[in-house]
Scaffold this active site. Structure first.
Site, PDB file in Angstrom:
ATOM      1  N   SER C  45       0.843  -1.149  -0.004  1.00 57.01           N
ATOM      2  CA  SER C  45      -0.009  -0.012   0.021  1.00 57.01           C
ATOM      3  C   SER C  45       0.939   1.208   0.058  1.00 57.01           C
ATOM      4  O   SER C  45       1.817   1.460   0.820  1.00 57.01           O
ATOM      5  CB  SER C  45      -0.934   0.082   1.165  1.00 57.01           C
ATOM      6  OG  SER C  45      -1.890   0.892   1.126  1.00 57.01           O
ATOM      7  N   GLU C  46       0.742   2.258  -0.992  1.00 57.37           N
ATOM      8  CA  GLU C  46       1.814   3.046  -1.220  1.00 57.37           C
ATOM      9  C   GLU C  46       1.661   4.108  -0.126  1.00 57.37           C
ATOM     10  O   GLU C  46       2.785   4.760  -0.026  1.00 57.37           O
ATOM     11  CB  GLU C  46       1.381   3.796  -2.485  1.00 57.37           C
ATOM     12  CG  GLU C  46       0.356   4.761  -2.403  1.00 57.37           C
ATOM     13  CD  GLU C  46       0.042   5.414  -3.618  1.00 57.37           C
ATOM     14  OE1 GLU C  46       0.045   4.845  -4.801  1.00 57.37           O
ATOM     15  OE2 GLU C  46      -0.621   6.573  -3.559  1.00 57.37           O
ATOM     16  N   ASN C  47       0.593   4.151   0.652  1.00 57.08           N
ATOM     17  CA  ASN C  47       0.706   5.205   1.893  1.00 57.08           C
ATOM     18  C   ASN C  47       1.786   4.554   2.998  1.00 57.08           C
ATOM     19  O   ASN C  47       1.788   5.310   4.002  1.00 57.08           O
ATOM     20  CB  ASN C  47      -0.564   5.430   2.397  1.00 57.08           C
ATOM     21  CG  ASN C  47      -1.594   4.294   2.553  1.00 57.08           C
ATOM     22  OD1 ASN C  47      -1.414   3.097   2.040  1.00 57.08           O
ATOM     23  ND2 ASN C  47      -2.548   4.426   3.439  1.00 57.08           N
ATOM     24  N   SER C  85       8.507   3.508   1.241  1.00 54.21           N
ATOM     25  CA  SER C  85       7.346   2.920   0.300  1.00 54.21           C
ATOM     26  C   SER C  85       7.622   3.115  -1.099  1.00 54.21           C
ATOM     27  O   SER C  85       7.464   2.303  -2.067  1.00 54.21           O
ATOM     28  CB  SER C  85       6.031   3.695   0.662  1.00 54.21           C
ATOM     29  OG  SER C  85       5.069   3.028  -0.336  1.00 54.21           O
TER      30      SER C  85
END
Lengths: 218, 231, 231, 218
Positions: C45-47, C85
């Protein structure tokens, strides 16, 4: 996907002429078992990337003493007299890189960055042969990424998915090298089941780790 | 007091309460012993932590200082990797860096990482420290063991940095580098003439510098053996 | 099955056991529902975490996916900051990135972040994902709601990347981009002629592509309403 | 050195025309109390650096809605319609930066780096006006550092020295911004005594934190 392998299985992975990254700072946080297997395996003509060449009997220093290294990229070689001797005798090429720049170059290699701009080394021998850029009236060197065929690193604990936590100042370059090689092998003191390490405290996520070896007690 | 102690004591007075300080190996590690009461500093160790403290209890092989010696970590410390360590150093989050020198010159250039053909230990973290720290202090004995000057018009050894040194503290004197070398302070009993005789670089004398004209150079010992110890 | 379900199911077959996968918001989030038994993937998840899983129990305001929806984290997951990330994303540690598109073309160019003068949501993490992921899959309906082609000879909207798309999965077909557009697979009942009529870009037909020549375009619905739906 | 201050004391720190970094991802991990004080304080003509413009009622979105921002540097503005409206009406300059590039630019600002080389954005509008370098046959953009006058960030817990741990996906940009501003103010849910956070689990070391504010319960 079982990432856990024995030291025997590790041995076959090292080949002549490979570039190897090795974690550790003056040997603290170096994967001693993996270094020993690398020596037993017999691979030679290695390029080694490491913060320093540790001591003759410790960390990557043993690879130097055993004459497996033809090129060393490091920030400091003063604690291993054999490194200096081989360098002066032209048996070993040594490329000295400022420690912070070395960290960033390895980070770039792992993070898909083409390089970083740093003021460190401007006006010194370090700038030789490098692109310089001026930004905001400050002169910077463009420092390029470093990657390896295999990174051998040390952690305190892994879960079976490869998530890692380190121990005190033995962390140093290990988390950076964990992203910067085609194969990453970690030596750990303790292996736990997946899920036993709090996701908040994981320092290196398991997806970057290819193989886990549990350190033998000495 | 030995010259090293005089230097460490004087450098300690440069440090303010709350400063984040990185100390080079050797002489600089003596500095915390001389902090005034009420001056608490935070020591940064380039190998990856803040809160460096003296070793208490048994040595932990995983907890060493930048020289590889076992040490302790104080409450409020933090461990991190080498990228973060040098992000702090390069990014100006270290207030003071104290390092030794082979040579330093009046333009603030420093040489402390190699003697070509003789000794090439490498720069380690020194180049980043001098580039990033807000205040770079060179802490060193005024002359070499052979009596040669180390404070030069221009460094002759390969440089560690260009124009990044702010302060030089020796057992004889304190210099600031501010458009050239300025003698700011003399150790007790040391005269300006004494300093001139041991310093290759020209320097101006700061307004607050008190000359101990009648001094006999007996207090600090290390340079009294090398009268006129120029290069 | 809706077109979205057909697409999600087909993309799921692109994923191998152990793959690290980043799924864009919207349609791609359906994909995990269609994984074959024995195929375990790890969602990034990029966050800032790995091990994205379905929400179980109460929503935690501090645990959301890249679309801001509450979610869960599976055993073996890890949290990190945005630099880490995207180090993972840019550094090739994400095996597969699945994104939607406004347009994609036969050179592997993608446009999915703005329509000048109309809508400028921004690229978010999309430009890094397509640059860094080892396999970039575009998962989208074959045509726009108005029936216009989205697979073009050349994208006309501002690009997200140049030449980074490897695979296009629509409800009609699967294309690989390999020196131009190659039709690799047709959905059941879809003919090559059907695809040609909805695709602006020229494409070659791969050797394993089975043409459902006699098809009637009734299976998937979304494009049957737009015969000859060219731009 | 008492770093703990009240929200009242924070208010006076914000000035017209400042550049403010604000942590958070779609509002998750944004310092809501500090944003509110910034609005109460009345500072205007701000440049804001943030991953996104969140929602009209959440995170930095509220600064946009209250027309305090003249320039926004972000990767995504799609969730706050007011941002798009002000942009199209030329009331607000918006500079869109790919999210990974934004993270690296902020990291550079905090780490004393002059920039990074990234392939992200090559061949797109993002490359406009930027230096390009070719290295190893790959074309890269040189992306420059971002810094702020004040960073306002959110953490789960601080000790009195400012050491921080974050909570789940609320970490995001906060640890990067913690190094990249002249003054860094953190809002925390919990304040503990120095020494109560394990040095191994500290994410942001206290030395970079200037002020700590304990979040009010809503």
């Amino acid at each position: 996907m079982n990432k856990c392998i024995s030291l025997q299985e590790v041995k076959g992975l090292f080949k002549d002429g490979m570039t190897i990254m090795c974690g550790g700072f003056l040997g603290v946080g170096s994967p001693e078992g993996l270094v020993r297997e690398l020596i037993n395996n017999g691979a030679k003509n290695l390029t080694v990337i490491s913060n320093d060449s540790a001591f003759p009997e410790m960390g990557v220093g043993q690879l130097i003493v055993n004459k497996r290294v033809v090129k060393l990229i490091a920030s400091h070689i003063g604690t291993n007299p054999e490194t200096g001797r081989q360098m002066i005798a032209n048996e070993l090429e040594v490329i000295l890189v400022p420690q912070g720049t070395l960290a960033e170059r390895i980070r770039c290699g792992g993070a898909g960055l083409g390089g970083v701009l740093t003021e460190t080394g401007i006006g010194t021998l370090v700038e030789e042969g490098k692109i310089k850029l001026v930004s905001n009236s400050v002169k910077y060197l463009v420092e390029l990424p470093l990657r390896a065929d295999i990174a051998i690193i040390k952690a305190k604990k892994a879960d079976r998915a490869g998530n890692l936590v380190y121990e005190k100042s033995a962390r140093n370059f290990n988390p950076l090298m964990a992203l910067a090689a085609d194969r990453v092998i970690v030596e750990v003191d303790e292996l736990v089941d997946t899920g036993e390490i709090d996701p908040e405290t994981v320092v290196t996520p398991g997806v970057v780790i290819d193989n886990i070896v549990v350190a033998e007690r000495y | 007091m030995t010259p090293k102690e005089i230097i460490a004591r004087r450098v300690a007075r440069e440090l303010k309460n709350g400063d984040v300080v990185n100390l080079g190996i050797g002489l600089p590690t003596l500095i915390p012993n001389y902090l005034e009461p009420g001056v608490d500093i935070v020591l940064q160790s380039e190998n990856g932590f803040l809160g460096l403290g003296p070793l208490f209890g048994e040595a932990d092989p995983c907890l060493v200082n930048a020289g590889g010696q076992p040490c302790g970590i104080l409450p409020g410390g933090a461990f991190f990797d080498s990228a973060m360590s040098f992000a702090l150093i390069r990014g100006g989050h270290v207030d003071v860096s104290v390092l030794g020198a082979l040579q330093v010159d009046s333009q603030g250039n420093l040489a402390n990482w190699m003697v070509p053909g003789k000794k090439v230990p490498g720069m380690g973290g020194a180049m980043d420290l001098v580039t990033g720290a807000r205040h770079v202090i060179i802490a060193m004995e005024h002359c070499t063991k052979d009596g040669a000057a180390k404070i030069l018009t221009q460094c002759t050894l390969p440089l560690t940095c260009v124009g990044k040194v702010h302060t030089i503290v020796t057992e004889m004197a304190v210099f600031r580098i501010n458009n050239g070398l300025v003698l700011e302070e003399l150790s007790p009993g040391v005269s300006i003439a004494d300093v001139r005789s041991c310093t290759e670089a020209a320097f101006t004398v700061g307004p607050d510098c008190i000359d101990h004209v009648d001094s006999i150079t007996e207090h600090t010992g290390s340079f009294s053996a090398t009268p006129g110890g120029k290069r």
